[in-house]
Design a protein around this motif. Structure first.
Motif, PDB file in Angstrom:
ATOM      1  N   GLN A 352       0.843  -1.183   0.000  1.00  0.00           N
ATOM      2  CA  GLN A 352       0.000   0.000   0.000  1.00  0.00           C
ATOM      3  C   GLN A 352       0.883   1.240   0.000  1.00  0.00           C
ATOM      4  O   GLN A 352       2.042   1.190   0.417  1.00  0.00           O
ATOM      5  N   ALA A 353       0.337   2.342  -0.454  1.00  0.00           N
ATOM      6  CA  ALA A 353       1.100   3.583  -0.547  1.00  0.00           C
ATOM      7  C   ALA A 353       1.539   4.053   0.833  1.00  0.00           C
ATOM      8  O   ALA A 353       0.904   3.758   1.848  1.00  0.00           O
ATOM      9  N   GLY A 354       2.641   4.787   0.879  1.00  0.00           N
ATOM     10  CA  GLY A 354       3.134   5.337   2.136  1.00  0.00           C
ATOM     11  C   GLY A 354       4.639   5.484   2.114  1.00  0.00           C
ATOM     12  O   GLY A 354       5.300   5.257   1.092  1.00  0.00           O
ATOM     13  N   HIS A 355       5.199   5.876   3.235  1.00  0.00           N
ATOM     14  CA  HIS A 355       6.639   5.969   3.412  1.00  0.00           C
ATOM     15  C   HIS A 355       7.254   4.589   3.165  1.00  0.00           C
ATOM     16  O   HIS A 355       6.625   3.562   3.424  1.00  0.00           O
ATOM     17  N   PRO A 356       8.491   4.534   2.650  1.00  0.00           N
ATOM     18  CA  PRO A 356       9.106   3.216   2.399  1.00  0.00           C
ATOM     19  C   PRO A 356       9.063   2.277   3.604  1.00  0.00           C
ATOM     20  O   PRO A 356       8.808   1.078   3.445  1.00  0.00           O
ATOM     21  N   LEU A 357       9.277   2.790   4.812  1.00  0.00           N
ATOM     22  CA  LEU A 357       9.226   1.926   5.993  1.00  0.00           C
ATOM     23  C   LEU A 357       7.816   1.394   6.215  1.00  0.00           C
ATOM     24  O   LEU A 357       7.637   0.217   6.555  1.00  0.00           O
ATOM     25  N   THR A 358       6.828   2.229   5.999  1.00  0.00           N
ATOM     26  CA  THR A 358       5.445   1.816   6.185  1.00  0.00           C
ATOM     27  C   THR A 358       5.046   0.774   5.144  1.00  0.00           C
ATOM     28  O   THR A 358       4.369  -0.215   5.463  1.00  0.00           O
ATOM     29  N   ARG A 359       5.475   0.971   3.901  1.00  0.00           N
ATOM     30  CA  ARG A 359       5.185  -0.026   2.859  1.00  0.00           C
ATOM     31  C   ARG A 359       5.857  -1.353   3.188  1.00  0.00           C
ATOM     32  O   ARG A 359       5.255  -2.423   3.061  1.00  0.00           O
ATOM     33  N   LEU A 360       7.112  -1.284   3.617  1.00  0.00           N
ATOM     34  CA  LEU A 360       7.851  -2.493   3.966  1.00  0.00           C
ATOM     35  C   LEU A 360       7.187  -3.212   5.135  1.00  0.00           C
ATOM     36  O   LEU A 360       7.060  -4.444   5.128  1.00  0.00           O
ATOM     37  N   ALA A 361       6.752  -2.453   6.130  1.00  0.00           N
ATOM     38  CA  ALA A 361       6.097  -3.056   7.298  1.00  0.00           C
ATOM     39  C   ALA A 361       4.856  -3.836   6.882  1.00  0.00           C
ATOM     40  O   ALA A 361       4.608  -4.949   7.382  1.00  0.00           O
ATOM     41  N   GLY A 362       4.072  -3.283   5.971  1.00  0.00           N
ATOM     42  CA  GLY A 362       2.873  -3.976   5.519  1.00  0.00           C
ATOM     43  C   GLY A 362       3.192  -5.269   4.796  1.00  0.00           C
ATOM     44  O   GLY A 362       2.521  -6.293   5.005  1.00  0.00           O
ATOM     45  N   GLN A 363       4.218  -5.257   3.960  1.00  0.00           N
ATOM     46  CA  GLN A 363       4.611  -6.468   3.236  1.00  0.00           C
ATOM     47  C   GLN A 363       5.102  -7.551   4.194  1.00  0.00           C
ATOM     48  O   GLN A 363       4.736  -8.728   4.086  1.00  0.00           O
ATOM     49  N   MET A 364       5.954  -7.153   5.147  1.00  0.00           N
ATOM     50  CA  MET A 364       6.495  -8.132   6.086  1.00  0.00           C
ATOM     51  C   MET A 364       5.406  -8.673   7.001  1.00  0.00           C
ATOM     52  O   MET A 364       5.376  -9.876   7.301  1.00  0.00           O
ATOM     53  N   ALA A 365       4.499  -7.815   7.440  1.00  0.00           N
ATOM     54  CA  ALA A 365       3.434  -8.283   8.324  1.00  0.00           C
ATOM     55  C   ALA A 365       2.540  -9.301   7.621  1.00  0.00           C
ATOM     56  O   ALA A 365       2.180 -10.336   8.205  1.00  0.00           O
ATOM     57  N   THR A 366       2.185  -9.027   6.369  1.00  0.00           N
ATOM     58  CA  THR A 366       1.321  -9.957   5.632  1.00  0.00           C
ATOM     59  C   THR A 366       1.959 -11.334   5.519  1.00  0.00           C
ATOM     60  O   THR A 366       1.312 -12.362   5.758  1.00  0.00           O
ATOM     61  N   THR A 367       3.237 -11.382   5.160  1.00  0.00           N
ATOM     62  CA  THR A 367       3.896 -12.684   5.005  1.00  0.00           C
ATOM     63  C   THR A 367       4.209 -13.328   6.356  1.00  0.00           C
ATOM     64  O   THR A 367       4.253 -14.550   6.459  1.00  0.00           O
ATOM     65  N   ASP A 368       4.420 -12.519   7.402  1.00  0.00           N
ATOM     66  CA  ASP A 368       4.587 -13.082   8.747  1.00  0.00           C
ATOM     67  C   ASP A 368       3.336 -13.836   9.171  1.00  0.00           C
ATOM     68  O   ASP A 368       3.399 -14.963   9.679  1.00  0.00           O
ATOM     69  N   TYR A 369       2.181 -13.201   8.983  1.00  0.00           N
ATOM     70  CA  TYR A 369       0.922 -13.859   9.321  1.00  0.00           C
ATOM     71  C   TYR A 369       0.707 -15.098   8.455  1.00  0.00           C
ATOM     72  O   TYR A 369       0.269 -16.150   8.945  1.00  0.00           O
ATOM     73  N   ALA A 370       1.010 -14.984   7.161  1.00  0.00           N
ATOM     74  CA  ALA A 370       0.804 -16.114   6.260  1.00  0.00           C
ATOM     75  C   ALA A 370       1.651 -17.316   6.670  1.00  0.00           C
ATOM     76  O   ALA A 370       1.175 -18.459   6.676  1.00  0.00           O
ATOM     77  N   ALA A 371       2.927 -17.074   7.013  1.00  0.00           N
ATOM     78  CA  ALA A 371       3.797 -18.170   7.437  1.00  0.00           C
ATOM     79  C   ALA A 371       3.274 -18.818   8.708  1.00  0.00           C
ATOM     80  O   ALA A 371       3.346 -20.048   8.873  1.00  0.00           O
ATOM     81  N   THR A 372       2.723 -18.011   9.603  1.00  0.00           N
ATOM     82  CA  THR A 372       2.192 -18.552  10.862  1.00  0.00           C
ATOM     83  C   THR A 372       0.938 -19.358  10.611  1.00  0.00           C
ATOM     84  O   THR A 372       0.768 -20.461  11.158  1.00  0.00           O
ATOM     85  N   TYR A 373       0.045 -18.853   9.770  1.00  0.00           N
ATOM     86  CA  TYR A 373      -1.163 -19.619   9.439  1.00  0.00           C
ATOM     87  C   TYR A 373      -0.809 -20.897   8.675  1.00  0.00           C
ATOM     88  O   TYR A 373      -1.473 -21.928   8.833  1.00  0.00           O
TER      89      TYR A 373
END
Length: 397
Positions: A352-373
């Motif tokens: 999603q749009a935003g500061h590079p850190l914010t975009r990166l956080a969203g990508q990492m969070a999505t895959t973190d949850y996916a790996a856990t599920y």
């Protein structure tokens, strides 16, 4: 592998409670709170005192294992505009050039990891400035106190670096941000915390499989052996984190890469034995579309071989479009088209749009949850691996 993944597990409160012994999902859901707490703890510790408030000659950052992504994120954010070099050292020895004019950043959740601890101790001996993050009552904190550096605690209830990433990362970024080495301040971190909260709500356990993007992605990843590919430097860092989480949390072997450098080696795998395009040593011509044999009998013909799957992590397109972004988009689309033609299952996650850190956080969070599920859907405890425990015993801790 897909036959072992049970979607009913990830939609059942009882199954999740029984399998998730260390509450990994709850730990991931605290990511936004971790950022806010880390900012408060950093300010209380005197983050503005880092390196005496003066810009250092260079910065060296050390972190290992689940904390290693701290190095990757700092390198990523510093590279475009840092006025001083930022380098990474996972373990000893400390480079000979480090001295009193330099800043050494050492990160360890427990404050006892041998590599970062030894690097911090040697940096202190040479008179370098220290910024450390870890447990408050730890050898790392003691080294920093003796060197009159800045040590930032990680808060309570942080049991593993995989779920405490932001308790480790946020203070480091705030510290180097104060020195003008990265474009990160309390405002950017607040935006990042909000994005992490949004993902925690979207990917919450009570959100059913057909609407929860992390559960959908987990089911897709269960269909094959994943390769995670980022469409540029930002998603290259996210891809590395995703591959690590898939292996360590879901026990699924995964490799990662970044476009454009890794395009050829990833696409070359589409000719190999883990795709439908492979035909017993006689690969199909490039561009040939292949399909599975719908008449194959698993009892007579044996189980199907594992299949390659591609997880493509993509950045939001800038407005206005730049030439570099357009080239990256075309290359990513070329790779995914080639994958689909070879019978490779393709999943995509777009920032999603935003500061590079914010975009990166969203990508990492999505895959973190996916790996856990994915771990939970496979009937595995995401936090406990008997083989890892056995390895520690064999290696003497």
């Amino acid at each position: 592998m897909a036959s072992f993944f049970d979607e009913s597990r990830v939609d059942s409160d009882d199954a999740l409670a029984a399998l998730d012994s260390h509450q990994t999902l709850r730990g991931l859901a605290t990511s936004g709170a971790q950022v806010r707490e880390a900012v408060s703890l950093a300010e209380e510790a005197g983050i503005e005192r880092v390196a005496g408030g003066e810009r250092p000659r260079s910065v060296l950052v050390a972190s290992l294992g689940g904390s290693a992504v701290v190095c990757d994120v700092l390198e990523l954010l510093a590279e475009p505009g840092s006025p001083v070099p930022v380098s990474v050292r996972r373990n000893v020895p400390l480079p000979g050039w480090v001295g009193p004019l330099d800043l050494v950043v050492a990160v360890s959740l427990s404050g006892r990891a041998p590599g970062p601890l030894a690097l911090a101790a040697e940096a202190a001996r040479r008179g370098a400035a220290l910024l450390t993050v870890g447990a408050v009552e730890s050898p790392l904190a003691e080294v920093t106190a003796r060197a009159r550096g800045v040590h930032i605690g990680i808060g309570r209830g942080r049991t593993t670096s995989r779920t405490a990433l932001w308790s480790l990362l946020a203070p480091v970024l705030l510290g180097v941000g104060h020195l003008g080495l990265v474009d990160v301040d309390a405002r950017v971190l607040a935006q990042t915390a909000d994005r992490l909260d949004e993902l925690a709500e979207t990917c919450r356990p009570s959100s059913e499989s057909f609407v929860n993007p992390a559960k959908v992605l987990a089911a897709d990843l269960a269909e094959g052996v994943p390769v995670v590919l980022g469409d540029g430097p930002l998603n290259g860092v996210a891809a590395g984190r995703a591959a690590s989480m898939l292996a360590r949390t879901a026990r699924v072997p995964a490799t990662s890469g970044e476009l454009p450098d890794d395009a050829a080696q990833i696409v070359a795998c589409f000719d190999g034995p883990f795709t439908a395009a492979y035909s017993g040593g006689q690969p199909s011509p490039a561009g040939a579309r292949s399909t599975d044999d719908i008449f194959a009998d698993p009892f007579l013909d044996g189980p199907a071989a594992p299949r390659l799957s591609l997880l493509m992590l993509r950045d939001v397109l800038p407005d206005p479009m730049t030439r570099e972004a357009d080239e990256a988009r075309h290359l990513a689309e070329a790779v995914t088209t080639a994958a689909r033609e070879a019978g490779v299952r393709v999943s995509e996650v777009t920032a999603q749009a935003g500061h590079p850190l914010t975009r990166l956080a969203g990508q990492m969070a999505t895959t973190d949850y996916a790996a856990t599920y994915l771990a939970l859907g496979l009937g595995l405890d995401p936090a406990v691996s008997p083989h890892v425990a056995d390895l520690r015993d064999r290696a003497g801790g």
